[in-house]
Design an enzyme around this catalytic site. Structure first.
Site, PDB file in Angstrom:
ATOM      1  N   ASP A 238     -10.536  52.730 -72.042  1.00  0.00           N
ATOM      2  CA  ASP A 238     -10.944  53.561 -70.929  1.00  0.00           C
ATOM      3  C   ASP A 238     -12.468  53.693 -70.884  1.00  0.00           C
ATOM      4  O   ASP A 238     -13.125  53.841 -71.920  1.00  0.00           O
ATOM      5  CB  ASP A 238     -10.321  54.950 -71.074  1.00  0.00           C
ATOM      6  CG  ASP A 238     -10.656  55.866 -69.914  1.00  0.00           C
ATOM      7  OD1 ASP A 238     -10.162  55.603 -68.803  1.00  0.00           O
ATOM      8  OD2 ASP A 238     -11.422  56.830 -70.123  1.00  0.00           O
ATOM      9  N   HIS A 242     -18.986  52.652 -69.495  1.00  0.00           N
ATOM     10  CA  HIS A 242     -19.886  53.743 -69.846  1.00  0.00           C
ATOM     11  C   HIS A 242     -20.279  53.723 -71.322  1.00  0.00           C
ATOM     12  O   HIS A 242     -20.842  54.693 -71.830  1.00  0.00           O
ATOM     13  CB  HIS A 242     -19.234  55.070 -69.472  1.00  0.00           C
ATOM     14  CG  HIS A 242     -18.976  55.178 -68.002  1.00  0.00           C
ATOM     15  ND1 HIS A 242     -19.938  55.565 -67.105  1.00  0.00           N
ATOM     16  CD2 HIS A 242     -17.868  54.890 -67.272  1.00  0.00           C
ATOM     17  CE1 HIS A 242     -19.439  55.529 -65.880  1.00  0.00           C
ATOM     18  NE2 HIS A 242     -18.177  55.126 -65.957  1.00  0.00           N
ATOM     19  N   GLU A 275     -11.896  48.623 -69.365  1.00  0.00           N
ATOM     20  CA  GLU A 275     -12.055  49.124 -68.003  1.00  0.00           C
ATOM     21  C   GLU A 275     -13.525  49.087 -67.600  1.00  0.00           C
ATOM     22  O   GLU A 275     -14.330  49.902 -68.057  1.00  0.00           O
ATOM     23  CB  GLU A 275     -11.523  50.553 -67.875  1.00  0.00           C
ATOM     24  CG  GLU A 275     -11.557  51.037 -66.435  1.00  0.00           C
ATOM     25  CD  GLU A 275     -11.521  52.546 -66.298  1.00  0.00           C
ATOM     26  OE1 GLU A 275     -11.177  53.015 -65.198  1.00  0.00           O
ATOM     27  OE2 GLU A 275     -11.848  53.260 -67.268  1.00  0.00           O
ATOM     28  N   ASN A 339      -3.539  50.389 -59.994  1.00  0.00           N
ATOM     29  CA  ASN A 339      -3.432  51.062 -61.286  1.00  0.00           C
ATOM     30  C   ASN A 339      -3.392  52.570 -61.052  1.00  0.00           C
ATOM     31  O   ASN A 339      -3.419  53.037 -59.913  1.00  0.00           O
ATOM     32  CB  ASN A 339      -4.552  50.642 -62.242  1.00  0.00           C
ATOM     33  CG  ASN A 339      -5.880  51.324 -61.971  1.00  0.00           C
ATOM     34  OD1 ASN A 339      -6.123  51.888 -60.908  1.00  0.00           O
ATOM     35  ND2 ASN A 339      -6.774  51.265 -62.936  1.00  0.00           N
TER      36      ASN A 339
END
Length: 531
Positions: A238, A242, A275, A339
């Protein structure tokens, strides 16, 4: 060892901090060399999902309980040839209540600790699920959250699903433990054209961990290695966008090989699906920065397929769909029609709420030889925040399995739709065969074969499709697996007659329920493959 910083003693351990000036120097390139030097194992081989033979495709059983997933592996996923399950986050999260007292789906993405205790179940239940699913030939992939911890809450201390407490506003998560030295300096992402902000600031208020900190890395590595010990095959990462790729390289390089007690070959490395939302060249963080670590989510795949099967683009253009469109290479691409994020209000994304084009797009995704495919298995929702089916106390409810094998009780279970599971079997049979005999009408009728194993045709025109096409298949009478199935020597749905020269008459009505016909070598009722 102390490098490029000043050692601070905290919680009986040594952590590493950097001045802002030095951090910028490190981020400009030095950290990449440091990461390579510190990694105990090379990051390689993490594109392989380790499916058992005859299986493919990952199903996201979004918000299912571990006991229910174990049952589903044995009664449906394994027998139908599905390759694995993407699990909702497995570590303890902050309990969040909406104004109506319900709990949103996104509370799972607000970690409070790395204990395996969530609404889906306990660590013991997780371990039993892993044993049963792996025995059924179905692999497990955990949605991991190592970018951040939970956001500041209206009432603190926050309470977790396993009973842990935290004061997120003060960056105090004692169940890990994490404190101020483990987080990047507080800041919001205001400039999405600035990769430093994207990776060092807080995504929607979620307190951003500093993965350059040895203590933070150690906790992530311990967490992931514990899951590997429990038999998982890999991870959906996830918010990988970032985190700095160099930091992830160090963390992933320190992971153990997969546990051979669950049937993995010696030396197998955890599969990675990272991701990274990258919608084009204007993005400051690109998907290509992460492909050396493993597969990467290809969000443009959803966008383009949604546009095509909604009638926005002609289907004819899909003949070279993939990297020719600017998408990742097939090896690097983790693909999906929708998703759990983009099915919630993203324009142009097909979902279960539009069954016909959704089934057509999923059939294309299964039949077309590109990418590592994941299919969605949703719960019904009417608002963005709505959580999964639960009782008044917030306990998850089990899916109801209807007599026709579909789901009830608020669960959609797209993976149980005949049109979808039949195409996963098609994908398994056609694995490794070339796409050939492409045909289109110049607009929204297309067809193609997969070697001499399978053939599929689509009609998205407002008029009937009646054509004679090369199927690549041996002569015989074949059952269409979209409208029905083969039962003994009869078809419960449509039949397709393939002549000795491989040609067949293909008819799909404009108002057909599904708009697709698919046949393959195992559904011949008479001919070379008859039984």
């Amino acid at each position: 060892m102390q490098l490029l910083g000043v050692g601070l003693f905290s919680r009986n351990r040594v952590s590493l901090t950097l001045s802002s000036k030095m951090r910028n120097v490190v981020r400009s390139g030095v950290i990449l060399l440091l990461a390579i030097a510190l990694a105990s194992c090379p990051v390689e081989g993490q594109h392989d999902p380790h499916f058992v033979p005859g299986h493919s495709t990952i199903v996201h059983l979004f918000e299912w309980k571990w006991n229910d997933i174990a049952d589903e592996c044995e009664r449906f996923l394994g027998p139908k040839g599905y390759g694995g399950v993407q699990l909702s986050p497995v570590n303890e999260n902050i309990i969040i209540r909406l104004d109506d007292g319900s709990r949103p789906w996104w509370e799972r993405y607000q970690p409070i600790s790395y204990k395996l205790d969530t609404r889906s179940g306990t660590e013991a239940q997780f371990a039993e699920m892993s044993r049963r699913c792996n025995a059924a030939g179905v692999r497990l992939y955990v949605d991991i959250i190592i970018n951040h911890m939970g956001a500041t809450q209206p009432v603190e201390p926050a309470i977790g699903t396993g009973g842990s407490t935290a004061i997120p506003s003060d960056r105090q998560f004692p169940a890990v433990p994490f404190g101020w030295p483990d987080f990047n300096a507080p800041c919001d992402i205001n400039d999405w054209g600035n990769p430093v902000e994207i990776r060092n600031c807080e995504l929607v208020g979620l307190h951003d961990l500093n993965q350059a900190e040895p203590w933070v890395r150690d906790r992530a590595v311990d967490f992931l290695n514990h899951l590997i010990e429990l038999g998982v095959a890999g991870f959906r990462v996830d918010a990988a966008k970032h985190m700095w790729p160099a930091d992830l390289e160090v963390i992933f390089g320190r992971l153990h090989n997969l546990n051979t007690a669950y049937g993995f070959a010696p030396g197998s490395r955890a599969f990675l699906a990272q991701e990274v939302i990258d919608m084009g060249s204007h993005e400051a963080v690109r998907k290509y920065e992460y492909t050396h670590l493993g597969t990467v989510t290809e969000f443009m795949y959803s966008h383009y397929l949604g546009r095509a099967f909604s009638g926005g683009d002609a289907l004819r253009w899909l003949y070279n769909f993939g990297d020719a469109w600017g998408l990742l290479s097939s090896r690097d691409a983790f693909v999906f029609v929708d998703n759990h994020d983009n099915q919630r209000g993203h324009d142009g994304i097909l979902t279960h709420k539009e069954p016909k084009p959704y089934k057509m797009a999923t059939a294309f995704a299964a039949a077309y030889p590109y990418g590592q495919l994941r299919v969605m298995s949703s719960f019904a929702f009417t608002s963005f925040d709505q959580g999964p089916p639960a009782d008044a106390q917030g306990n998850l409810l089990s899916p109801i399995i209807n007599p026709d094998t579909t789901c009830g009780g608020g669960w959609v279970c797209e993976h149980r739709w005949r049109q979808i599971y039949s195409m996963i079997h098609f994908r398994n049979l056609a694995w490794g065969t070339p796409m050939q005999h492409w045909w289109d009408n110049g607009n929204n009728q297309i067809a193609f074969a997969r070697g001499n194993v399978g053939f599929v045709a689509f009609n998205l025109e407002p008029y009937d499709m009646n054509v004679i096409l090369q199927t690549g298949l041996p002569a015989g009478i074949y059952c269409d697996v979209i409208s029905g199935s083969r039962v003994g020597e009869t078809c419960t749905g449509l039949q397709v007659i393939v002549e000795p020269n491989g040609y067949a008459s293909i008819s799909i009505r404009a108002n057909a329920e599904d708009g697709v016909i698919a046949i393959h070598s195992e559904v011949s009722v008479r001919g070379m493959y008859s039984h």
